[in-house]
Design a protein around this motif. Structure first.
Motif, short mmCIF file in Angstrom:
data_model
loop_
_atom_site.label_atom_id
_atom_site.label_comp_id
_atom_site.label_asym_id
_atom_site.label_seq_id
_atom_site.Cartn_x
_atom_site.Cartn_y
_atom_site.Cartn_z
N ASP A 16 124.41 -25.25 56.51
CA ASP A 16 125.39 -25.97 57.31
C ASP A 16 125.20 -27.48 57.14
O ASP A 16 124.08 -27.97 57.09
CB ASP A 16 125.27 -25.58 58.78
CG ASP A 16 125.68 -24.13 59.02
OD1 ASP A 16 126.37 -23.55 58.16
OD2 ASP A 16 125.31 -23.59 60.07
N HIS A 18 126.75 -31.53 58.22
CA HIS A 18 127.56 -32.43 59.02
C HIS A 18 127.60 -33.76 58.28
O HIS A 18 126.58 -34.44 58.17
CB HIS A 18 126.95 -32.60 60.41
CG HIS A 18 127.78 -33.41 61.35
ND1 HIS A 18 127.47 -33.51 62.68
CD2 HIS A 18 128.90 -34.14 61.19
CE1 HIS A 18 128.36 -34.27 63.29
NE2 HIS A 18 129.24 -34.68 62.40
N LEU A 31 130.43 -25.43 58.07
CA LEU A 31 129.63 -24.37 58.69
C LEU A 31 129.79 -23.09 57.89
O LEU A 31 130.56 -22.19 58.26
CB LEU A 31 130.05 -24.20 60.15
CG LEU A 31 130.02 -25.49 60.99
CD1 LEU A 31 130.60 -25.26 62.37
CD2 LEU A 31 128.61 -26.05 61.07
N SER A 33 127.83 -20.66 57.52
CA SER A 33 127.36 -19.47 58.25
C SER A 33 128.44 -18.90 59.17
O SER A 33 128.39 -17.74 59.55
CB SER A 33 126.11 -19.80 59.06
OG SER A 33 126.40 -20.83 60.00
N GLN A 34 129.44 -19.72 59.54
CA GLN A 34 130.52 -19.28 60.43
C GLN A 34 131.89 -19.26 59.72
O GLN A 34 132.91 -19.02 60.35
CB GLN A 34 130.62 -20.21 61.64
CG GLN A 34 129.37 -20.28 62.47
CD GLN A 34 129.48 -21.37 63.53
OE1 GLN A 34 130.50 -21.52 64.19
NE2 GLN A 34 128.42 -22.16 63.67
N TYR A 52 136.29 -22.20 55.84
CA TYR A 52 135.29 -22.92 55.03
C TYR A 52 135.65 -22.86 53.54
O TYR A 52 135.73 -23.88 52.87
CB TYR A 52 133.91 -22.31 55.27
CG TYR A 52 132.81 -22.87 54.40
CD1 TYR A 52 132.13 -24.01 54.78
CD2 TYR A 52 132.45 -22.24 53.22
CE1 TYR A 52 131.11 -24.52 53.99
CE2 TYR A 52 131.43 -22.75 52.42
CZ TYR A 52 130.76 -23.89 52.82
OH TYR A 52 129.77 -24.40 52.04
N SER A 132 125.90 -25.32 49.22
CA SER A 132 126.80 -26.10 50.09
C SER A 132 126.52 -27.60 49.96
O SER A 132 127.41 -28.42 50.18
CB SER A 132 126.70 -25.65 51.55
OG SER A 132 125.41 -25.87 52.04
N MET A 184 125.32 -29.90 64.93
CA MET A 184 126.15 -29.06 64.08
C MET A 184 127.34 -28.48 64.84
O MET A 184 127.83 -27.41 64.51
CB MET A 184 125.31 -27.92 63.48
CG MET A 184 124.29 -28.36 62.49
SD MET A 184 125.11 -29.01 61.02
CE MET A 184 123.94 -30.25 60.53
#
Length: 193
Positions: A16, A18, A31, A33-34, A52, A132, A184
């Motif tokens: 992740d 930012h 993000l 992971s989401q 994403y 990422s 995050m």
């Protein structure tokens, strides 16, 4: 954008991210992971949320080597030069090459292409990065962390015409620390569509 921009990149759990553009007050939360990408402005306290994968492939992977599609082709020849440089007291491996993106002709537009000359200094050593991280450097797939890079673009685009751009970027500092969950996430009181 013509001028200096300061961008802070925070990475948590190797996935992740930012990105905080301190000059434009824009935040980009990636993000993975989401499966979310959220962009927002800390002055107007508004933003938008996207998938994403759709967001990064559309906006952040402009130099990804595998970006060819039925609409355009990519030629990518970035490689190590054998040179080393030093930045912030760290030894860096130098990569150079060219990225060419050609847009196929259609019934209404001629073939056009944009050529980008690249030079990247990557911190030498055994620094593994989650893929990422590549989104923070326009999709460049470089092992380890990038200390400096430049790119010089020239060409033309359908409907837009001539394109000419030069970007120079350098790492100012790098700190390992524990990243909180709050860093995050979007702060409370922000309107996200």
């Amino acid at each position: 954008y013509n001028g200096v921009r300061n961008i802070c990149v925070i990475i948590k759990n190797n996935a992740d991210i930012h990105m905080i553009d301190e000059t434009l007050h824009m935040h980009t939360l990636l993000l993975a992971s989401q499966n979310k990408a959220i962009i927002y402005n800390d002055l107007i306290k508004e933003g938008q949320e996207f998938s994403y994968s759709a967001y990064v492939s559309t906006y952040l992977d402009v130099f990804a080597p595998d970006a060819s599609s039925s609409d355009y082709h990519v030629e990518y020849n970035l490689g190590k030069t054998g040179e080393t440089k030093e930045h912030l007291g760290k030894k860096c491996v130098v990569y150079k090459g060219q990225y060419i993106k050609g847009v196929y002709a259609t019934e209404y537009t001629p073939y056009t292409e944009v050529r980008t000359d690249l030079e990247i200094w990557a911190i030498a050593g055994d620094y593994s990065v989650y893929k990422s991280y590549w989104h923070t450097i326009n999709g460049l797939q470089i092992p380890g962390y990038v200390a400096k890079y430049t790119y010089n673009q020239n060409g033309s685009l359908p409907l837009f015409g001539k394109l000419s751009s030069y970007v120079a970027s350098e790492l100012k500092e790098m700190n390992a620390r524990k990243v909180t969950d709050e860093e995050m996430s979007v702060p409370e009181g922000y309107k996200i569509k």
